[in-house]
Design an enzyme around this catalytic site. Sequence first.
Site, PDB file in Angstrom:
ATOM      1  N   THR A 132     -28.803  -8.788 -26.091  1.00 35.67           N
ATOM      2  CA  THR A 132     -28.842  -7.443 -25.521  1.00 35.67           C
ATOM      3  C   THR A 132     -29.979  -7.296 -24.523  1.00 35.67           C
ATOM      4  O   THR A 132     -29.895  -6.508 -23.585  1.00 35.67           O
ATOM      5  CB  THR A 132     -28.987  -6.407 -26.668  1.00 35.67           C
ATOM      6  OG1 THR A 132     -27.834  -6.530 -27.482  1.00 35.67           O
ATOM      7  CG2 THR A 132     -29.078  -4.991 -26.161  1.00 35.67           C
ATOM      8  N   THR A 191     -30.471  -9.990 -31.062  1.00 36.50           N
ATOM      9  CA  THR A 191     -31.079  -9.635 -32.354  1.00 36.50           C
ATOM     10  C   THR A 191     -30.219 -10.045 -33.555  1.00 36.50           C
ATOM     11  O   THR A 191     -30.736 -10.179 -34.656  1.00 36.50           O
ATOM     12  CB  THR A 191     -31.346  -8.111 -32.448  1.00 36.50           C
ATOM     13  OG1 THR A 191     -30.100  -7.419 -32.314  1.00 36.50           O
ATOM     14  CG2 THR A 191     -32.322  -7.637 -31.401  1.00 36.50           C
ATOM     15  N   TYR A 234     -21.567  -2.002 -24.365  1.00 40.16           N
ATOM     16  CA  TYR A 234     -22.191  -2.856 -23.352  1.00 40.16           C
ATOM     17  C   TYR A 234     -21.795  -4.300 -23.634  1.00 40.16           C
ATOM     18  O   TYR A 234     -21.188  -4.607 -24.665  1.00 40.16           O
ATOM     19  CB  TYR A 234     -23.720  -2.725 -23.376  1.00 40.16           C
ATOM     20  CG  TYR A 234     -24.333  -3.302 -24.626  1.00 40.16           C
ATOM     21  CD1 TYR A 234     -24.344  -2.586 -25.820  1.00 40.16           C
ATOM     22  CD2 TYR A 234     -24.852  -4.604 -24.637  1.00 40.16           C
ATOM     23  CE1 TYR A 234     -24.875  -3.133 -26.979  1.00 40.16           C
ATOM     24  CE2 TYR A 234     -25.380  -5.158 -25.790  1.00 40.16           C
ATOM     25  CZ  TYR A 234     -25.388  -4.411 -26.954  1.00 40.16           C
ATOM     26  OH  TYR A 234     -25.896  -4.954 -28.091  1.00 40.16           O
ATOM     27  N   LYS A 249     -33.246  -8.486 -40.027  1.00 36.40           N
ATOM     28  CA  LYS A 249     -32.699  -7.310 -39.339  1.00 36.40           C
ATOM     29  C   LYS A 249     -32.205  -6.322 -40.396  1.00 36.40           C
ATOM     30  O   LYS A 249     -31.411  -6.683 -41.261  1.00 36.40           O
ATOM     31  CB  LYS A 249     -31.560  -7.743 -38.411  1.00 36.40           C
ATOM     32  CG  LYS A 249     -31.057  -6.630 -37.504  1.00 36.40           C
ATOM     33  CD  LYS A 249     -30.035  -7.134 -36.479  1.00 36.40           C
ATOM     34  CE  LYS A 249     -29.669  -6.003 -35.519  1.00 36.40           C
ATOM     35  NZ  LYS A 249     -28.732  -6.426 -34.469  1.00 36.40           N
TER      36      LYS A 249
HETATM   37  N1  ASP Z   1     -25.003  -8.613 -30.349  1.00 33.96           N
HETATM   38  C1  ASP Z   1     -26.285  -8.682 -29.693  1.00 33.96           C
HETATM   39  C2  ASP Z   1     -26.809 -10.097 -29.825  1.00 33.96           C
HETATM   40  O1  ASP Z   1     -27.211 -10.451 -30.903  1.00 33.96           O
HETATM   41  C3  ASP Z   1     -27.206  -7.675 -30.262  1.00 33.96           C
HETATM   42  C4  ASP Z   1     -28.606  -7.677 -29.715  1.00 33.96           C
HETATM   43  O2  ASP Z   1     -29.054  -8.545 -29.027  1.00 33.96           O
HETATM   44  O3  ASP Z   1     -29.339  -6.712 -30.046  1.00 33.96           O
HETATM   45  O4  ASP Z   1     -26.797 -10.810 -28.881  1.00 33.96           O
END
Ligand code: ASP
Length: 360
Positions: free
Chosen positions: A44, A123, A57, A196
């Site tokens: 993200t 994340t 997104y 997380k």
């Molecule tokens: N789905 C995303 C990822 O893990 C979520 C994020 O980065 O916050 O790439």
Amino acid sequence: MSRRHIVSLLFIGILTLVTAVEIAPARLAAQTLPTVVVLATGGTIAGAAASDVQAGYTSGQVGVDQLLAAVPQAKKLANLRGEQISNIGSQDMNDEVWLKLAKRVNELVAMPDVAGVVITHGTDTIEETAYFLNLVVKSRKPVVLTAAMRPSTALSADGPLNFYNAVAVAANKDAAGRGVLVVINDWIHGAASLTKTSTTAVQTFMSPLSGLIGTVAYGQADFYRGPVGRHTSDSEFSLNGVTALPRVDIIMAYENMDGALIAGAAAAGARGIVIAGVGNGNMTQAALNALAEQASKGVACVRASRVATGRVGRNVEVDDDKLGLVASLDLNPQKARVLLRLALTKTKDTKQIQKYFDQY
Ligand code: ASP
């Protein structure tokens, strides 16, 4: 020489002097700044949406150069250069990227002019990648992962400040020897401890059992302690000669569970199974029977917990000694899986595997 010549020569001379005086401190600063290499993997933090106030997104849209250009302030902390390892949402993280990333990190930290490495990541699986690197990177130099909960196009995007703080920590000599770190939302987490805890909140990452390694506010880092388990330069795991990691599956326990998924995992080729058990790593008798059967056939079976925090102790309600099972102790299921995969590159002996869980 005419008067006009003398005047223009004087002008050029003054100009050269002024330019030199202006450029010299900038050059000197650049020379004395530590070098930090940024490895971008997606997530993200590199995500983009059509509007700055929408939930939907796509991860991994922005390249490493754009990422660096978006935070020019970080260039005052370190000489930065970037490399693109992948550009994926971390839900798609896979062994190919892991092996490439770990190899590149090990190459970079072996270079005398590199002070530290920052890895931008999604994340969703950052805790697994961080813990994997924590076990296979051979260096005391800072290796810092960072991420964002809001895409780069969002109102109040959290990525730029997280990135700035991550560079500050990677450039900080006091970060050395503390294992692989994750810097997000002003906190410095150890790779083994963080998890997380919220699907959407900016304050999603916690280190619930053993606490933070430190904090960082606008680049000012304060360290409280090191991580608890063995890591990086002290780790006995290595990827030398490893081209593939053994398959380990995670299965969640639930009410009325039977043994079908456990048998299915073994049939699919799992060399290890991690149960995200109820409570203190518990499961129905039927599931336990199926697990013990796989353990007796040489599949390494680890009991972890689906509960967000707390240890899974050995021989509490399950007789691990009798059934040949391993207790995950501090590690949640996703990190227990990482350690088990690396453990299986060395041994199948569950007593030895339990020792790894005791130490890492
Ligand atoms: N789905 C995303 C990822 O893990 C979520 C994020 O980065 O916050 O790439």
